[in-house]
Every structure is written in structure tokens, then in C-alpha cells.
Design a protein around this motif. Structure first.
Motif, PDB file in Angstrom:
ATOM      1  N   ILE A 156       0.869  -1.172   0.000  1.00 19.47           N
ATOM      2  CA  ILE A 156       0.000   0.000   0.000  1.00 19.47           C
ATOM      3  C   ILE A 156       0.903   1.219   0.000  1.00 19.47           C
ATOM      4  O   ILE A 156       1.885   1.282   0.759  1.00 19.47           O
ATOM      5  CB  ILE A 156      -0.910   0.014   1.235  1.00 19.47           C
ATOM      6  CG1 ILE A 156      -1.875  -1.166   1.165  1.00 19.47           C
ATOM      7  CG2 ILE A 156      -1.678   1.324   1.300  1.00 19.47           C
ATOM      8  CD1 ILE A 156      -2.822  -1.217   2.335  1.00 19.47           C
ATOM      9  N   ARG A 160       1.766   4.476   1.115  1.00 20.58           N
ATOM     10  CA  ARG A 160       1.504   5.525   2.090  1.00 20.58           C
ATOM     11  C   ARG A 160       2.602   6.582   2.044  1.00 20.58           C
ATOM     12  O   ARG A 160       2.831   7.315   3.001  1.00 20.58           O
ATOM     13  CB  ARG A 160       1.420   4.940   3.504  1.00 20.58           C
ATOM     14  CG  ARG A 160       0.214   4.064   3.698  1.00 20.58           C
ATOM     15  CD  ARG A 160       0.164   3.499   5.105  1.00 20.58           C
ATOM     16  NE  ARG A 160      -0.917   2.521   5.197  1.00 20.58           N
ATOM     17  CZ  ARG A 160      -0.977   1.570   6.124  1.00 20.58           C
ATOM     18  NH1 ARG A 160      -0.036   1.481   7.040  1.00 20.58           N
ATOM     19  NH2 ARG A 160      -1.975   0.722   6.138  1.00 20.58           N
ATOM     20  N   LEU A 185       0.306  10.687   0.975  1.00 18.34           N
ATOM     21  CA  LEU A 185      -1.116  10.595   1.247  1.00 18.34           C
ATOM     22  C   LEU A 185      -1.795  11.778   0.571  1.00 18.34           C
ATOM     23  O   LEU A 185      -1.655  12.920   0.987  1.00 18.34           O
ATOM     24  CB  LEU A 185      -1.377  10.607   2.752  1.00 18.34           C
ATOM     25  CG  LEU A 185      -0.847   9.385   3.496  1.00 18.34           C
ATOM     26  CD1 LEU A 185      -1.168   9.473   4.977  1.00 18.34           C
ATOM     27  CD2 LEU A 185      -1.413   8.104   2.915  1.00 18.34           C
ATOM     28  N   THR A 210      -5.669   5.802  -0.223  1.00 21.94           N
ATOM     29  CA  THR A 210      -5.212   5.465   1.121  1.00 21.94           C
ATOM     30  C   THR A 210      -5.177   6.763   1.928  1.00 21.94           C
ATOM     31  O   THR A 210      -4.557   7.742   1.492  1.00 21.94           O
ATOM     32  CB  THR A 210      -3.821   4.829   1.082  1.00 21.94           C
ATOM     33  OG1 THR A 210      -3.907   3.579   0.398  1.00 21.94           O
ATOM     34  CG2 THR A 210      -3.299   4.581   2.483  1.00 21.94           C
ATOM     35  N   TYR A 251      -5.243   3.837   9.240  1.00 19.38           N
ATOM     36  CA  TYR A 251      -5.083   3.954   7.794  1.00 19.38           C
ATOM     37  C   TYR A 251      -6.240   3.236   7.142  1.00 19.38           C
ATOM     38  O   TYR A 251      -6.617   2.142   7.577  1.00 19.38           O
ATOM     39  CB  TYR A 251      -3.800   3.269   7.329  1.00 19.38           C
ATOM     40  CG  TYR A 251      -2.572   4.056   7.616  1.00 19.38           C
ATOM     41  CD1 TYR A 251      -2.241   5.152   6.819  1.00 19.38           C
ATOM     42  CD2 TYR A 251      -1.752   3.723   8.678  1.00 19.38           C
ATOM     43  CE1 TYR A 251      -1.108   5.888   7.091  1.00 19.38           C
ATOM     44  CE2 TYR A 251      -0.621   4.453   8.953  1.00 19.38           C
ATOM     45  CZ  TYR A 251      -0.306   5.538   8.154  1.00 19.38           C
ATOM     46  OH  TYR A 251       0.803   6.266   8.414  1.00 19.38           O
ATOM     47  N   SER A 279      -7.604   2.028   3.316  1.00 21.32           N
ATOM     48  CA  SER A 279      -7.405   1.942   1.864  1.00 21.32           C
ATOM     49  C   SER A 279      -8.668   1.378   1.255  1.00 21.32           C
ATOM     50  O   SER A 279      -9.275   0.460   1.805  1.00 21.32           O
ATOM     51  CB  SER A 279      -6.241   1.013   1.528  1.00 21.32           C
ATOM     52  OG  SER A 279      -5.058   1.522   2.073  1.00 21.32           O
ATOM     53  N   VAL A 303     -14.036   0.252   2.253  1.00 20.60           N
ATOM     54  CA  VAL A 303     -12.748  -0.177   2.788  1.00 20.60           C
ATOM     55  C   VAL A 303     -12.345  -1.565   2.279  1.00 20.60           C
ATOM     56  O   VAL A 303     -13.116  -2.517   2.372  1.00 20.60           O
ATOM     57  CB  VAL A 303     -12.802  -0.191   4.333  1.00 20.60           C
ATOM     58  CG1 VAL A 303     -11.453  -0.594   4.904  1.00 20.60           C
ATOM     59  CG2 VAL A 303     -13.230   1.164   4.851  1.00 20.60           C
ATOM     60  N   ASP A 324      -8.985  -2.466   3.036  1.00 18.39           N
ATOM     61  CA  ASP A 324      -7.901  -2.790   3.937  1.00 18.39           C
ATOM     62  C   ASP A 324      -7.776  -1.641   4.927  1.00 18.39           C
ATOM     63  O   ASP A 324      -7.902  -0.487   4.543  1.00 18.39           O
ATOM     64  CB  ASP A 324      -6.618  -2.913   3.108  1.00 18.39           C
ATOM     65  CG  ASP A 324      -5.538  -3.610   3.885  1.00 18.39           C
ATOM     66  OD1 ASP A 324      -5.427  -4.827   3.744  1.00 18.39           O
ATOM     67  OD2 ASP A 324      -4.821  -2.920   4.636  1.00 18.39           O
ATOM     68  N   PHE A 325      -7.559  -1.971   6.174  1.00 14.45           N
ATOM     69  CA  PHE A 325      -7.347  -0.869   7.117  1.00 14.45           C
ATOM     70  C   PHE A 325      -6.367  -1.320   8.180  1.00 14.45           C
ATOM     71  O   PHE A 325      -6.113  -2.516   8.344  1.00 14.45           O
ATOM     72  CB  PHE A 325      -8.669  -0.442   7.752  1.00 14.45           C
ATOM     73  CG  PHE A 325      -9.202  -1.449   8.732  1.00 14.45           C
ATOM     74  CD1 PHE A 325      -9.882  -2.571   8.286  1.00 14.45           C
ATOM     75  CD2 PHE A 325      -8.995  -1.289  10.095  1.00 14.45           C
ATOM     76  CE1 PHE A 325     -10.349  -3.508   9.186  1.00 14.45           C
ATOM     77  CE2 PHE A 325      -9.467  -2.229  10.998  1.00 14.45           C
ATOM     78  CZ  PHE A 325     -10.144  -3.335  10.538  1.00 14.45           C
TER      79      PHE A 325
END
Ligand code: ADP
Ligand code: MG
Length: 692
Positions: free
Chosen positions: A45, A47, A50, A63, A115, A117, A131, A133-134
Motif C-alpha cells: 500500500i 503511504r 497521502l 489510502t 489507515y 485503503s 474499505v 484494507d485498514f
């Protein structure tokens, strides 16, 4: 730096991993430090930058960081739970939405920073992220989890992403220097590969997506290379053996046989025969795979191969996957070879003990020149006098284990493996990478393509009326019903019902027979015999007829529930017809419940080329499911994907071959670490043949 070997040091010795965590990691198959470092991310991911939600479009994958303000769970429908959290983002409010994650609400306490995504959507003027993924932020601004491209690992309950990142980061710091590059310099340079220590860093904590990809590429190559190296060494071992027998140069018997054939060999047949003869005349054992589409005339090639041994006073064995096929081979061999004075025998599983004993005696004395059989040929009491060559037909029904044990019978006989299931090149390089390859790439002249149709099940009565008309004109037909292992009983029932229906309706008055796997051997043989000799017009059968059956007068193949067969299997079945000069028909009846089923039917209508269909099958189903490949000892790769990584596979094979050719035992000092890596690779069972 720590002393020790990461391959054997248990993971609990990594800092911050105690016995409890180690237990949890074991569930991910992580036991050693090495396992941990080779636990690669499934994705990343980003990051590193952002970007504010306000600068993104609906539909974008985003994200962002947010803080939970409040959270609500709704059940608009019985099977749908929607959890919606109001979040404070960098420039205001947005919503994060989860579907059917019933336990998620408990984790979303007000104040929690995380976070997120997922996909950005616009709902009623609000910004909403669906969501995917978090990750809850537990410590402030940790450099492993933020402000960078972050790895996402395969994980299980208990072990979180943050833990994995922390553990792996720690392990890298402590252990990276214990890793020695084992790929030879020339290979690294030649394939432009990232070196091991750099790749380990970049695969977990990449500085850019491009570097992550380069790191992944190195590990895929590494995996394929070790595998191909193992094959190359195995091959080398076989090729170095000296054969105990030599063949005489005379070819009288072979010439006589060819003269009696009644047709000329195709140029493709002549070419492969030449390749085989050259192998046989060499002092080292042949180890060859013969691929040829259904009906391409492999049997003739097999016979010529066997005759080469007979001609020199040696013995040959022909092994078939089923009794039906063994019997058929025996009959046709005997028909054409008995007049030449060659003694052929069928060693079948169901022989009376007395007959078997006397046959075994004759085999041991060398009175029988060619022995045909199934796996029964592998039993310990079957001892040959001078077994020089073994031909295995329709290899895909034989496991690697059988391949090995037959070889043990003679003292390293010449081995020819024939398969009618064309194998895509990428797969044959792996499953059969130790074998030389011959391909019969043309059919005998005069074959017309089989007309292939698709019908819905409701149209079957009309199809069977068509079958009846063909039979009235003197043709024969197959009707195939599927047999699925889980429920042999039900399928048998279905075949029996269909048989009953046919003899009472569309095929009343015709000679219809039922053939299935549960029948006694003798009954099966009798039915086949009747079909071959034309006493039976229509054979209603489960897939026992799939491979090799050769009845040229059969011109119609009806496959019921064709959606339940794989492409390779459909192609095999269709190959049963179109063997005579007449126009042949293949009718596929199916309910097209899935896209895959529809694609398979379409491919069947489009092409008669087994290699094309095999490639298609590979695309549709993936390598694990290709007929026979699994049984043939295909390895499971951890990272490599044979479709996506086929170029790397080619490269790995080329490099492995070159290396073994230059240094067959990898003796040079620079290969010290490579030898170690290879040893570990095969110990881990990453390897291939486990014969014995
Ligand atoms: P497969 O490769 O599927 O085992 P077979 O060996 O059973 O194919 O051959 C299919 C049919 O083609 C047989 O009836 C065989 O006699 C015939 N055949 C083989 N070679 C030739 C040829 N060169 N010309 C004409 N017919 C041939
Ligand atoms: Mg055949």
C-alpha cells in the motif's frame, strides 16, 4: 550481526518474538528466521504520499488517515450488514464503509486512528471510502507503517500486519548479513537480477514500486532456477549411465513392419522415429517424451521403438493406463506382429494365478519379446530377461513414482513416454523438464476436422435422432456421461437412466451397450470387443473411454453435461471420432452456468488443435488443474506463476542447463553457496521427483 544460520535458527530467537508469537507464526508456516524473511508481502500500500480525498475522483483507490468520530451498524437486508464510521480526515469529514464485517464495529471506538485503503465513492454529497484494507495506528508516526510503501502480508488471526512488519524489520537488521548470495555472478548479470541482500530489503520495505518489482522478480527467478537446476542435474545423472545392452544395426524387422502397414508414415512420424532411433543407438539411456495430438499416430511409433529391441534379441514393455487400452494395444500389436514372428503377451491384472505364473516364467526366460500391460507390469514378481526399452502410453495417468519404478526393472532401459494430452510448453518444461521432447505435429493425411456443435440439454432428443440416422447409415456413436469422483454412484445412475431412455425411445431397435467403470473387467472387455467389431452401434459410457480407444467407424460423439469436463478431456473425447475417412460430429450438450464453461465450449468449436486447447485450458483454469500435470509431479511454486512468469521460466531453464553443461557437478568453488541452497531447496520438498 548474530552468529548462526537463518535456515535453522528458530524464529523465536528474533527480537520481540516470544514463544507465543512463534506459535502463531507457525500457523503461517513460519518456523525459522529464514521462513520469516521469505514470508513475502502479498501486496503493497502506498503511504508515501497521502493525497487528500478532495483531490481524488470517485472510483479511485485511495489510502488516507482518519480518526473515528462515531460508528453505526445497519442491516438493510437479512444477509447484508453495513458498518459506517464517520471519520475525521485531513480536511474534514468522510465516511468509511465496511460490508458484512460483523465484528468490525467493536474495533472502531471513537478516537481510534487508522489507515484506510479502498475505493472512493460519492454518496449524497459526502465522501465515502469502501474499505478494502485498514490498519489501526497504535504508535505515533512509526516509520515502518507510514510515510512509505508499506508491505501487506499474508496473515492469520493473532498476528497483525504491524507485528509482521516489526518482526521482519527486526530480523532483517539482525540477520541480513548472514545471507550469502548464491546465484552465480554470471547468472545475476545475464538476467539483470537484484542481489540477494538488496532484494530482501526491497521486497519487504521497498523504496519504490519499481524496486519492489525488481526484488520480486529476483525471488521468482531464484525459485524457478533452483527447480530447473534440480531437473538439469537429475537429467545429467540419467544421461551419464551406460546402457548394458546395445542394439544391432540391422533393421529388417522394422522394414518388414513398415512395408505391411498399408500407409506411409507421415513426415512428422518419420522425424520422431529418427530422433528415437538416434537415442537408442547412443550408449546412454533414452529419456524422451513423445507428444502427439489424438489420432496423430503414436502407436506406430511405439511399435517401431519396441521392434528395435526385438530385432536385437532384447525385450520391450508397453504400459497403458487402463485394462481396456492395454487389451486394445495387445490386440493390434499381436495382429501386426505375430505374422512377423514376434511374440507379444498381455499381462493383465485379472489373470488366473496359474496362467500368470507361466507367463512370468516366459518373460523371465526371454521367450516373450514384448509384454503389454497396465501398472501390473510394475509388480515385483515381474522380472524380465533383457528389458531394453519401455514405452509408456498416455503418460498422464501414470504418476512419477510409477515412472521411476519401471525404470528400475531393467538396468536403465530406454524410456519413451507418450502423451496425447498436449502440454503447454511452460508446463512441459516444468513437469517433464528432465525429458527430451519429440512432437508429432501433423495428423495423417485425409482427416477431416470433426464438426463440433453446442446444444442446450433440451435439444438432446433431436441430437439422439441424429445419432439414430447416422447409425442407420452404418456409422457408430459414443454417448459420454460424466463421472465425478465424489459421487460415482449418482453418475452411474445417470448413465444407466440415459441408457434406458435411449433404448426405449430414440435408439429403440438399435444395438446400444452401456460401459462404465464399475463393471467387471471381463464384461468391459466384451462390450469393447463388440463395439470394435461393429456388433454394437452405440456405446453409452462414462469416461472410461477417454484415452486411446481407436474405432475408426465411430463418427459421432455426444457429450452430455460437457460443462463438467475440462478442455483437455473434451479434446481427448472428441479425438475418439474422426479416425476414419468420414465426416465426424461432436455434439456438446451443456448448461452454461459459468463463464469458464462457456469459454471451454467456444474453444472446442473454434479449434481442433490440442496444443492450442491446452494453452487455453491453462489460461482458463490455471496450471494446477491441467489434466495430468498434478499427478505427474508438478511442484507447487511459492511465488512463481507459470503463466505470468513464463519468460523468467525460460531464462531460468536456459541458465540452469548452461550451468550444468559447463560444470555437471557444480564443483567449482564459486558454487559453494549454490550447492547449499540447492540442498535446502530439495530438503524443503520444493523439488520434484521423490521417486522410490
Ligand atoms: P494416437 O496418436 O492417438 O495414439 P493412433 O496411433 O491410435 O493415434 O492412430 C490413429 C489412427 O491413425 C490409427 O487407426 C492408425 O492406424 C492411423 N494411422 C497412424 N499413422 C498413419 C499414417 N501415417 N497414415 C494413415 N493412417 C495412420
Ligand atoms: Mg494412442
Amino acid at each position: 550481526m548474530i552468529n548462526g544460520d537463518p535456515y535453522v535458527t528458530q524464529v523465536k530467537h528474533v527480537k520481540m518474538i516470544g514463544p507465543r508469537r512463534a506459535e502463531q507464526l507457525a500457523r503461517l508456516n513460519v518456523y525459522t528466521v529464514h521462513d520469516l524473511l521469505y514470508h513475502f508481502p502479498r501486496e503493497y500500500i502506498d503511504r508515501s504520499r497521502l493525497i487528500s480525498l478532495y483531490e481524488r475522483k470517485p472510483g479511485d483507490m485511495v489510502t488516507v488517515v482518519g480518526r473515528v468520530i462515531s460508528c453505526q451498524e445497519n442491516r438493510p437486508r437479512p444477509k447484508l450488514t453495513v458498518t459506517k464510521a464517520a471519520m475525521e480526515g485531513d480536511r474534514g469529514l468522510f465516511y468509511a464503509v465496511w460490508f458484512n464485517r460483523v465484528h468490525i464495529k467493536k474495533m472502531l471506538k471513537p478516537g481510534t486512528r487508522m489507515y484506510i485503503s479502498g475505493k472512493l465513492v460519492k454518496g449524497f454529497g459526502n465522501l465515502e471510502v469502501q474499505v478494502h484494507d485498514f490498519e489501526i495506528i497504535t504508535t505515533g508516526g512509526d516509520s515502518l507503517h507510514a510515510g512509505r510503501i508499506v508491505p501487506v502480508y499474508p496473515a492469520t488471526g493473532g498476528v497483525t500486519q504491524r507485528m509482521l512488519r516489526t518482526f521482519i524489520h527486526g530480523a532483517l537488521e539482525e540477520w541480513l548479513q548472514n545471507y550469502r548470495e548464491f546465484l552465480p555472478r554470471r547468472v545475476l548479470d545475464g538476467e539483470d537480477l537484484m542481489i540477494l541482500s538488496e532484494a530482501l530489503k526491497q521486497v519487504h520495505f521497498p523504496d519504490s514500486h519499481a524496486l519492489a518489482e525488481r526484488a520480486r522478480r529476483r525471488f521468482v527467478f531464484e525459485e524457478l532456477f533452483l527447480f530447473q537446476l534440480q531437473l538439469a542435474l537429475l537429467r545429467r545423472n540419467i544421461v551419464r549411465v551406460e546402457k548394458p545392452y546395445r542394439y544391432r544395426p540391422s533393421n529388417e524387422l522394422i522394414k518388414k513392419y513398415i512395408a505391411g502397414l498399408g500407409f506411409n508414415l507421415t513426415s512428422a512420424q518419420r522425424r520422431v522415429v529418427r530422433e528415437i532411433m538416434e537415442d537408442m543407438e547412443s550408449p546412454h539411456p533414452m529419456h524422451r517424451l513423445l507428444q502427439g495430438d489424438v489420432g496423430s499416430g503414436k502407436t506406430v511409433v511405439a511399435i517401431l521403438t519396441l521392434l528395435k529391441a526385438v530385432e536385437s534379441g532384447l525385450q520391450g514393455a508397453l504400459m497403458a493406463p487402463t485394462e481396456v487400452l492395454a487389451e486394445q494395444h495387445y490386440l493390434s500389436l499381436n495382429r501386426s506382429l505375430a505374422p512377423l514372428g514376434v511374440r507379444v503377451a498381455l499381462l493383465s491384472g485379472g489373470m488366473p494365478v496359474k496362467d500368470r505364473r507361466s507367463m512370468l516364467e516366459k518373460i523371465a526366460m526371454g521367450e516373450l519379446s514384448i509384454v503389454v500391460g497396465t501398472q501390473a507390469l510394475l509388480q515385483d514378481d515381474v522380472v524380465f530377461n533383457k528389458l531394453a526399452v519401455v514405452v509408456i502410453d498416455e503418460q498422464h495417468r501414470f504418476g512419477v513414482r510409477q515412472r521411476g519404478s519401471l525404470q528400475k526393472k531393467g538396468v536403465c532401459p530406454d524410456l519413451l513416454i507418450m502423451t496425447a494430452t498436449p502440454i503447454p510448453r511452460t508446463l512441459s518444461m516444468t513437469a517433464y523438464g528432465d525429458l527430451d521432447m519429440s512432437v508429432i505435429d501433423a495428423l495423417p493425411p485425409g482427416r477431416q476436422p470433426v464438426r463440433t456443435y453446442y446444444v442446450a440439454p433440451g435439444e438432446l432428443p433431436r441430437v439422439f435422432s441424429f445419432v439414430a440416422r447416422q447409425v442407420a447409415e452404418g456409422r457408430q456413436a459414443y454417448v459420454v456421461c460424466p463421472l465425478v469422483e465424489e459421487s460415482e454412484h449418482l453418475d452411474l445412475q445417470a448413465a444407466e437412466n440415459l441408457y434406458q431412455k435411449l433404448i426405449e425411445n430414440e435408439l429403440r431397435g438399435y444395438r446400444v451397450a452401456l460401459l462404465h467403470g464399475r463393471m467387471k473387467r471381463a464384461d468391459k472387455e466384451q462390450v469393447m470387443q463388440q463395439f470394435r467389431s461393429g456388433q454394437v452401434d452405440v456405446l453409452v459410457s462414462t469416461t472410461v473411454i477417454e484415452v486411446g480407444v481407436d474405432v475408426p467407424n465411430a463418427s459421432v460423439m455426444v457429450i452430455v453435461d460437457a460443462d463438467r469436463f475440462g478442455l483437455a478431456q473434451l479434446h481427448q473425447l472428441r479425438g475418439r471420432v474422426g479416425r476414419g475417412g468420414d465426416q465426424a460430429h461432436c455434439i456438446l450438450s451443456a448448461r452454461l452456468r459459468s463463464r469458464e464453461a462457456a469459454e471451454r465450449i467456444k474453444a472446442m468449436k473454434f479449434s481442433q488443435d490440442g496444443f492450442y486447447l491446452a494453452e487455453k485450458d491453462l489460461q482458463i483454469r490455471g496450471p494446477g488443474d491441467i489434466a495430468g500435470v498434478r499427478q505427474s509431479g508438478m511442484p507447487e511454486f511459492r511465488l512463481a506463476n507459470l503463466i505470468r512468469d513464463r519468460d523468467l521460466l525460460q531464462a531460468a531453464r536456459r541458465q540452469a542447463m548452461a550451468l550444468v553443461n559447463a560444470d555437471p557437478e557444480l564443483r567449482a568453488g564459486e558454487y559453494h553457496y549454490l550447492r547449499l541452497a540447492l540442498e535446502r531447496y530439495s530438503q524443503r520438498g520444493g523439488g520434484y521427483y521423490h521417486i522410490g
